[in-house]
Scaffold this active site. Sequence first.
Site, PDB file in Angstrom:
ATOM      1  CB  CYS A  76      -0.902  -0.014   1.233  1.00 14.98           C
ATOM      2  SG  CYS A  76      -1.818   1.515   1.495  1.00 14.98           S
ATOM      3  CD1 TRP A 101      -6.275  -3.628   4.227  1.00 17.70           C
ATOM      4  CD2 TRP A 101      -4.776  -4.845   3.115  1.00 17.70           C
ATOM      5  NE1 TRP A 101      -5.826  -2.869   3.176  1.00 17.70           N
ATOM      6  CE2 TRP A 101      -4.901  -3.589   2.464  1.00 17.70           C
ATOM      7  CE3 TRP A 101      -3.874  -5.785   2.585  1.00 17.70           C
ATOM      8  CZ2 TRP A 101      -4.175  -3.256   1.326  1.00 17.70           C
ATOM      9  CZ3 TRP A 101      -3.155  -5.453   1.452  1.00 17.70           C
ATOM     10  CH2 TRP A 101      -3.300  -4.198   0.832  1.00 17.70           C
ATOM     11  NE  ARG A 107     -15.098   0.329   0.510  1.00 17.12           N
ATOM     12  CZ  ARG A 107     -15.688  -0.623  -0.196  1.00 17.12           C
ATOM     13  NH1 ARG A 107     -15.448  -1.898   0.077  1.00 17.12           N
ATOM     14  NH2 ARG A 107     -16.525  -0.324  -1.163  1.00 17.12           N
ATOM     15  CB  THR A 160      -8.012   1.877   4.774  1.00 16.44           C
ATOM     16  OG1 THR A 160      -8.221   2.835   5.832  1.00 16.44           O
ATOM     17  CG2 THR A 160      -9.181   1.962   3.799  1.00 16.44           C
ATOM     18  CB  VAL A 161      -3.292  -0.617   6.115  1.00 23.88           C
ATOM     19  CG1 VAL A 161      -3.846  -1.818   6.851  1.00 23.88           C
ATOM     20  CG2 VAL A 161      -3.081  -0.950   4.644  1.00 23.88           C
ATOM     21  CD  GLU A 221      -5.475  10.948   5.880  1.00 20.73           C
ATOM     22  OE1 GLU A 221      -4.473  11.072   5.146  1.00 20.73           O
ATOM     23  OE2 GLU A 221      -6.583  10.539   5.456  1.00 20.73           O
ATOM     24  CB  SER A 222      -1.284   7.553   5.210  1.00 21.58           C
ATOM     25  OG  SER A 222      -1.712   8.299   4.080  1.00 21.58           O
ATOM     26  CE1 TYR A 264      -5.221   2.065  -5.125  1.00 19.03           C
ATOM     27  CE2 TYR A 264      -3.786   3.991  -5.084  1.00 19.03           C
ATOM     28  CZ  TYR A 264      -4.035   2.675  -4.743  1.00 19.03           C
ATOM     29  OH  TYR A 264      -3.111   1.953  -4.043  1.00 19.03           O
TER      30      TYR A 264
END
Length: 326
Positions: free
Chosen positions: A63, A96, A124, A126-127, A142-143, A191
């Site tokens: 990711c 995941w 979702r 998410t990672v 939140e990355s 994406y």
Amino acid sequence: MGRLVDGVWHTDWYDTKSTGGRFVRKTSAFRNWVTPDGAPGPSGSGGFAAEAGRYHLIVSLACPWAHRTLILRRLKRLEDTITVSVVEPLMLDDGWTFAEPDPVTGAETAWQVYVKADPVYSGRATVPILWDRERETIVSNESSEILRMFNAAFDALDGVETRLDVYPQELREEIDAVNARVYDTVNNGVYKAGFATTQGAYEEAVTQLFESLDWLEDRLARQRYLVGGRITEADWRLFTTLVRFDPVYVGHFKCNLRRIVDYPNLSNYLRELYQHPGVAGTCDFETIKTHYYGSHETVNPTRIVPLGPVLDLDAPHDRDRLPLAA
């Protein structure tokens, strides 16, 4: 792929019918901040003080959003401060998954981590996920905000690289402006192209993507890095998309007007960042290709993973012809 609805897992793909064939990324749900003293950050609630051993990061090596947090964790020397778990390459009906139950949360899937934090969560799974052992909840998924926490929140602790600041005060306005365009048209743009379900939506996304890549190519002809003559978070946010572009996005997401290797400045810039001490070790191309080509059945029904392309990111670069910040 799937999503939670009131804490119940559903194996749904992205809904593009309601958006005219366009992929629309949902806003991250957990937006708390780790701060030096636990005071509230820019969003969410307080109570998350920077402490060694308290926080746990869950990532996928495939990711790009998780990858940026891994890079800062390494560059800031936070590896002894923040533990990490890595999910399996494929993201199938259960989303995941862990090869073995996560040693910190006990979860077998990422969605179980979300339910542990909020039993009626919808969205979702998410990672990356930044988990708080003490409060047994998700601090943030939140990355971009985890990146900034890693940049500064832990600087008072022993062993942290305090000399590195990828979001310096004097450059923040320009960094934010560059990030905004790169996020919308490049990071998320690939994406938008790959998950589009109409020709019009696909062409719109690809056109904007390559307009921005051309803009970046021109910008990097005049300066060594994106902002201020030094490496900032803007560079690492772009890097994780660039390093996946030729192996995955060109073919799998149909972003094939040009490759990164066809851009002299972008390709040399990519090699310089890849060769930055500690960064190559965060890149796992086998996992990246296995994930994308094997997880997205609607895009690649056969799940065949291509053997190429052959990459040479260790080759010399020419970026030292441009000056660094004084």
